[in-house]
Design a protein around this motif. Structure first.
Motif, PDB file in Angstrom:
ATOM      1  N   LYS A 164       0.550  -1.459  -0.108  1.00 46.91           N
ATOM      2  CA  LYS A 164      -0.177   0.034   0.001  1.00 46.91           C
ATOM      3  C   LYS A 164       0.398   0.771   0.096  1.00 46.91           C
ATOM      4  CE  LYS A 164      -3.988   2.342   0.948  1.00 46.91           C
ATOM      5  NZ  LYS A 164      -5.060   2.079  -0.347  1.00 46.91           N
ATOM      6  N   GLU A 165       0.736   2.251  -0.844  1.00 46.90           N
ATOM      7  CA  GLU A 165       1.691   3.321  -0.940  1.00 46.90           C
ATOM      8  C   GLU A 165       0.633   4.330  -1.054  1.00 46.90           C
ATOM      9  OE1 GLU A 165       4.946   2.831  -3.488  1.00 46.90           O
ATOM     10  OE2 GLU A 165       3.903   1.251  -4.553  1.00 46.90           O
ATOM     11  N   TRP A 166       1.120   6.043  -0.584  1.00 43.09           N
ATOM     12  CA  TRP A 166       0.586   6.720  -0.677  1.00 43.09           C
ATOM     13  C   TRP A 166       1.094   8.036  -1.468  1.00 43.09           C
ATOM     14  CZ3 TRP A 166       0.382   3.594   3.465  1.00 43.09           C
ATOM     15  CH2 TRP A 166      -0.995   3.181   3.934  1.00 43.09           C
ATOM     16  N   LEU A 167       1.067   8.892  -1.901  1.00 39.45           N
ATOM     17  CA  LEU A 167       2.087   9.646  -1.847  1.00 39.45           C
ATOM     18  C   LEU A 167       0.986  11.018  -1.768  1.00 39.45           C
ATOM     19  CD1 LEU A 167       4.134  12.033  -4.168  1.00 39.45           C
ATOM     20  CD2 LEU A 167       2.591  11.720  -6.008  1.00 39.45           C
ATOM     21  N   VAL A 168       1.919  11.908  -0.565  1.00 39.63           N
ATOM     22  CA  VAL A 168       0.856  13.436  -0.603  1.00 39.63           C
ATOM     23  C   VAL A 168       1.086  14.796  -0.704  1.00 39.63           C
ATOM     24  CG1 VAL A 168       1.138  13.717   2.290  1.00 39.63           C
ATOM     25  CG2 VAL A 168       0.790  11.408   1.668  1.00 39.63           C
ATOM     26  N   ASN A 169       1.016  15.282  -0.267  1.00 40.22           N
ATOM     27  CA  ASN A 169       0.935  17.291  -1.009  1.00 40.22           C
ATOM     28  C   ASN A 169       1.302  17.656   0.329  1.00 40.22           C
ATOM     29  OD1 ASN A 169       1.091  19.198  -1.045  1.00 40.22           O
ATOM     30  ND2 ASN A 169      -1.044  19.409  -2.177  1.00 40.22           N
ATOM     31  N   PRO A 170       2.611  17.735   0.834  1.00 39.67           N
ATOM     32  CA  PRO A 170       2.429  17.651   2.621  1.00 39.67           C
ATOM     33  C   PRO A 170       1.911  19.128   3.151  1.00 39.67           C
ATOM     34  CG  PRO A 170       4.688  18.737   1.200  1.00 39.67           C
ATOM     35  CD  PRO A 170       3.390  17.938   0.313  1.00 39.67           C
ATOM     36  N   GLY A 171       1.550  20.454   1.988  1.00 46.48           N
ATOM     37  CA  GLY A 171       0.936  20.648   2.750  1.00 46.48           C
ATOM     38  C   GLY A 171       2.074  21.907   2.186  1.00 46.48           C
ATOM     39  N   VAL A 172       3.978  21.774   2.391  1.00 48.55           N
ATOM     40  CA  VAL A 172       4.319  23.111   2.209  1.00 48.55           C
ATOM     41  C   VAL A 172       5.213  22.661   1.237  1.00 48.55           C
ATOM     42  CG1 VAL A 172       4.581  23.321   4.961  1.00 48.55           C
ATOM     43  CG2 VAL A 172       5.964  21.583   4.223  1.00 48.55           C
ATOM     44  N   PRO A 173       6.603  23.011   1.193  1.00 48.66           N
ATOM     45  CA  PRO A 173       7.165  23.116   0.279  1.00 48.66           C
ATOM     46  C   PRO A 173       8.611  22.596   0.539  1.00 48.66           C
ATOM     47  CG  PRO A 173       6.919  25.360   0.092  1.00 48.66           C
ATOM     48  CD  PRO A 173       6.196  24.910   1.499  1.00 48.66           C
ATOM     49  N   ILE A 174       8.490  21.284  -1.059  1.00 48.82           N
ATOM     50  CA  ILE A 174       9.417  19.756  -0.411  1.00 48.82           C
ATOM     51  C   ILE A 174      11.395  21.032  -0.141  1.00 48.82           C
ATOM     52  CG2 ILE A 174      10.429  17.940  -0.256  1.00 48.82           C
ATOM     53  CD1 ILE A 174       7.497  17.269  -1.644  1.00 48.82           C
ATOM     54  N   PRO A 175      12.057  20.305   0.149  1.00 47.17           N
ATOM     55  CA  PRO A 175      13.039  21.092   0.360  1.00 47.17           C
ATOM     56  C   PRO A 175      13.905  20.118  -0.757  1.00 47.17           C
ATOM     57  CG  PRO A 175      12.570  21.171   2.754  1.00 47.17           C
ATOM     58  CD  PRO A 175      11.721  20.001   1.255  1.00 47.17           C
ATOM     59  N   VAL A 176      14.366  20.763  -2.118  1.00 41.60           N
ATOM     60  CA  VAL A 176      14.845  20.125  -3.366  1.00 41.60           C
ATOM     61  C   VAL A 176      16.343  19.384  -2.579  1.00 41.60           C
ATOM     62  CG1 VAL A 176      16.791  20.697  -4.991  1.00 41.60           C
ATOM     63  CG2 VAL A 176      15.014  22.443  -4.423  1.00 41.60           C
ATOM     64  N   GLU A 177      16.433  19.983  -1.574  1.00 39.70           N
ATOM     65  CA  GLU A 177      18.028  18.579  -0.474  1.00 39.70           C
ATOM     66  C   GLU A 177      17.463  17.372  -0.171  1.00 39.70           C
ATOM     67  OE1 GLU A 177      17.605  21.387   2.604  1.00 39.70           O
ATOM     68  OE2 GLU A 177      17.206  21.541  -0.001  1.00 39.70           O
ATOM     69  N   ALA A 178      15.995  16.873  -0.395  1.00 38.17           N
ATOM     70  CA  ALA A 178      15.058  15.783   0.313  1.00 38.17           C
ATOM     71  C   ALA A 178      14.028  15.220  -1.171  1.00 38.17           C
ATOM     72  CB  ALA A 178      13.905  16.369   1.187  1.00 38.17           C
ATOM     73  N   SER A 179      13.810  16.219  -2.184  1.00 37.31           N
ATOM     74  CA  SER A 179      13.365  15.546  -2.842  1.00 37.31           C
ATOM     75  C   SER A 179      14.799  14.933  -3.934  1.00 37.31           C
ATOM     76  CB  SER A 179      12.813  16.783  -4.323  1.00 37.31           C
ATOM     77  OG  SER A 179      12.061  17.823  -3.629  1.00 37.31           O
ATOM     78  N   GLU A 180      15.900  15.875  -3.977  1.00 43.06           N
ATOM     79  CA  GLU A 180      17.332  15.018  -4.612  1.00 43.06           C
ATOM     80  C   GLU A 180      17.628  13.348  -4.306  1.00 43.06           C
ATOM     81  OE1 GLU A 180      19.625  17.443  -4.283  1.00 43.06           O
ATOM     82  OE2 GLU A 180      19.885  18.450  -6.258  1.00 43.06           O
ATOM     83  N   ILE A 181      16.868  12.929  -2.841  1.00 40.54           N
ATOM     84  CA  ILE A 181      17.097  11.707  -2.045  1.00 40.54           C
ATOM     85  C   ILE A 181      15.882  10.695  -2.448  1.00 40.54           C
ATOM     86  CG2 ILE A 181      17.314  10.750  -0.246  1.00 40.54           C
ATOM     87  CD1 ILE A 181      18.315  13.394   1.318  1.00 40.54           C
ATOM     88  N   HIS A 182      14.455  11.209  -2.592  1.00 37.21           N
ATOM     89  CA  HIS A 182      13.848  10.334  -2.495  1.00 37.21           C
ATOM     90  C   HIS A 182      12.907  10.590  -4.075  1.00 37.21           C
ATOM     91  CE1 HIS A 182      10.649  13.758  -1.234  1.00 37.21           C
ATOM     92  NE2 HIS A 182      11.390  13.936  -0.283  1.00 37.21           N
TER      93      HIS A 182
END
Length: 226
Positions: A44-62
Motif C-alpha cells: 500500500k503506497e501513498w503520495l502526499v501533498n505535504p502542504g509545504v514546499p519540499i526542500p530540494v535536498e529532500a527531493s533529490e533523495i527520494h
C-alpha cells in the motif's frame, strides 16, 4: 515456538520533507505485508501533498518534487488518517517493522496531531536498527539502511523509495532473527525489550557527546519521541 520472522508481518516506511521528525511532513508512505515465506502479499503506497514546499535536498533523495506532490498527492490530513488506520488494523494481528522506527512513528505522530487525527499507539514494532546495535554493539561503521542491507546480504533496489526501503527492512529484520536466536521471542516482548535498548543506546551516545558538549541531549524514547 514459531518465530515472528516465519509468520505474517509488515513493514512501514516514510519519505519526508526533512530530517527532524518533530517538523518533517510526509511525502510518501509505504506499507508492505508479507507471509511466513517472505512473499509480498500486499503493498500500500501513498503520495502526499505535504502542504509545504519540499526542500530540494529532500527531493533529490527520494525523487518527489513540490510540483508533483501538489499535482498528484492527496491532502495530508486524509493520508495521515488512512495510514494510521491501516497500521492500527495490522497491529491487531502482526508486528510492523520499521528501520529507525523512532523517526517514522514520530513523524506520523506529529502529523496526526497537526491535522487533528487520533494518534496511533504503535505496538508491536520491530526495529532492525535498534536490534542490530544491541546484538553487535562494537561493529564499526555506519548502520544506515544501505550499509546494513549490504552487510546482511539483503537486496535494496530503488533505495530511498518508501516501498523499497520497507521491503529491505523486513529482510534485515529476518536476517537478524536468523543469526541471533535470542531475538526470536514474542513480538510484544521484543517490543518491550527494544524500548529499554533504545534508552540504553541513547544514554551511551549522550555520554559520548558530553565529552565535548556538556549540554548534549540524545532522546532515547522509542518508538515515538515525546
Amino acid at each position: 515456538m514459531t518465530s515472528w520472522h516465519t509468520l505474517p508481518r509488515a513493514a512501514f516506511d516514510l519519505e519526508t520533507t526533512g530530517r527532524d521528525p518533530l517538523d518533517a511532513r510526509i511525502v510518501t508512505a509505504s506499507i508492505v505485508v508479507v507471509n511466513g515465506r517472505s512473499e509480498i502479499l500486499h503493498t500500500k503506497e501513498w503520495l502526499v501533498n505535504p502542504g509545504v514546499p519540499i526542500p530540494v535536498e529532500a527531493s533529490e533523495i527520494h525523487g518527489i518534487y513540490t510540483a508533483q506532490a501538489q499535482a498528484e498527492g492527496i491532502d495530508a490530513a486524509t493520508a495521515v488518517a488512512e495510514i494510521s488506520a491501516y497500521l492500527a488494523d495490522l497491529f491487531q494481528t502482526m508486528p510492523v517493522m520499521a528501520f529507525n522506527a523512532a523517526y517514522d512513528f514520530t513523524v506520523l505522530d506529529r502529523e496526526a496531531k497537526r491535522h487533528g487525527v487520533a494518534p496511533l499507539a504503535p505496538a508491536p514494532v520491530i526495529d532492525p536498527y535498534i536490534m542490530d546495535k544491541q546484538v553487535d554493539k562494537y561493529r564499526r561503521g555506519k548502520r544506515n539502511l544501505s550499509v546494513m542491507s549490504e552487510f546482511y546480504g539483503v537486496p535494496l533496489l530503488n533505495a530511498h523509495t518508501s516501498a523499497a526501503d520497507a521491503a529491505a527492512t523486513i529482510g534485515i529484520a529476518d536476517a537478524l532473527a536468523t543469526k541471533y536466536p535470542k531475538l526470536q521471542v514474542d513480538p510484544l516482548e521484543l517490543h518491550g525489550a527494544q524500548v529499554s535498548w533504545a534508552a540504553e543506546q541513547a544514554a551511551g551516545l549522550q555520554e559520548f557527546f558530553r565529552r565535548k558538549d556538556s549540554a548534549a541531549v540524545v532522546n532515547g524514547e522509542w518508538p515515538v519521541r515525546g
